[in-house]
Design a protein around this motif. Sequence first.
Motif, PDB file in Angstrom:
ATOM      1  N   PRO A   1      -7.629   1.057  -5.190  1.00 41.57           N
ATOM      2  CA  PRO A   1      -6.342   1.524  -4.662  1.00 41.57           C
ATOM      3  C   PRO A   1      -5.318   1.736  -5.771  1.00 41.57           C
ATOM      4  O   PRO A   1      -5.410   1.146  -6.859  1.00 41.57           O
ATOM      5  CB  PRO A   1      -5.915   0.368  -3.744  1.00 41.57           C
TER       6      PRO A   1
ATOM      7  N   GLN B   1      -9.209  -0.139   0.250  1.00 38.04           N
ATOM      8  CA  GLN B   1      -9.754   0.813  -0.708  1.00 38.04           C
ATOM      9  C   GLN B   1     -10.389   0.075  -1.884  1.00 38.04           C
ATOM     10  O   GLN B   1      -9.934  -0.993  -2.291  1.00 38.04           O
ATOM     11  CB  GLN B   1      -8.661   1.746  -1.214  1.00 38.04           C
TER      12      GLN B   1
ATOM     13  N   GLU C   1      -6.532   8.897   1.084  1.00 39.12           N
ATOM     14  CA  GLU C   1      -7.250   9.032   2.353  1.00 39.12           C
ATOM     15  C   GLU C   1      -7.091  10.436   2.918  1.00 39.12           C
ATOM     16  O   GLU C   1      -8.050  11.004   3.462  1.00 39.12           O
ATOM     17  CB  GLU C   1      -6.745   7.985   3.352  1.00 39.12           C
TER      18      GLU C   1
ATOM     19  N   ASN D   1      -1.273   4.450  -0.992  1.00 38.00           N
ATOM     20  CA  ASN D   1      -2.715   4.684  -0.884  1.00 38.00           C
ATOM     21  C   ASN D   1      -3.076   5.768   0.136  1.00 38.00           C
ATOM     22  O   ASN D   1      -4.220   6.226   0.170  1.00 38.00           O
ATOM     23  CB  ASN D   1      -3.433   3.386  -0.503  1.00 38.00           C
TER      24      ASN D   1
END
Length: 283
Positions: A52, A49, A26, A22
């Motif tokens: 995700p 998230q 970001e 993940n």
Amino acid sequence: MPVGSILLGLLAVWYVAVIFLNAPFERDTAGRAGTTVTFSEIVPKTMFQERPVLPAPHQVAAEIWDTTVNKAVTSKRSLVYHAWITLSATLLGFLMGGILGIVLAVGIVHNRAMDRSFMPWVIASQTIPILAIAPMIIVVLNAVGIAGLLPKALISTYLSFFPVVVGMVKGLRSPEQIQLDLMHTYHASNAQTFWKLRWPASMPYLFASLKVAVAISLVGAIVGELPTGAVAGLGARLLAGSYYGQTVQIWSALFMAAALAATLVLIVGFAHTAVLKRMGVKP
């Protein structure tokens, strides 16, 4: 202790995988905003998230809790509702597959022509991927006005009858020749030999094959729900999650399916123990 240690190890690997799978999202988000983020700032963000790549265990647990406890069982957002729809097709297909498998096994054991001609077809039938057969079954039956539970149950039947056939053929042939000779000296008929020797001897093989059959029957029911356009059931839940990128929904449905399969296998195991106890077999 060993099982708990393995589960904790898998949980740790899962959390590590969540961070690394993940994290690119970001970093891309920060890059588009013209900022930079450190690893310590990325880690907590990867755990929460909305969509995700790999959901964290606590996200899956929260989704399962929300869709089982916080939703009414009649709600179409409830996993219990979808699990029941899948379970109904699973049980019907398992029942039909079990009966069909036992009948075919009896015929194969007692008829040499059926053994030589039909058994190869039974084995060859499982070489065709169920994902290729399921849409055809659903479409053809819908064309003749048969829809709903039965088409999905037939797919489960197609998968579940095979382990029952193979297991029962092995079980019905498990008595040794000296035991068959003893029944012959008693002038026992074929029916008496079957009910008093072959059938009791096949019980361990039957229940072992039923454990495989009930689990694979659930797989068949889920696969049968995929061509229906995501109406209801765990398969429809998986399909809807893939349509809208809801990976948390997909994983929660997968865990529900796994729990359902484990429960069904346990029930068959309890039935096995009860039957053996009734037959006088010591645990």
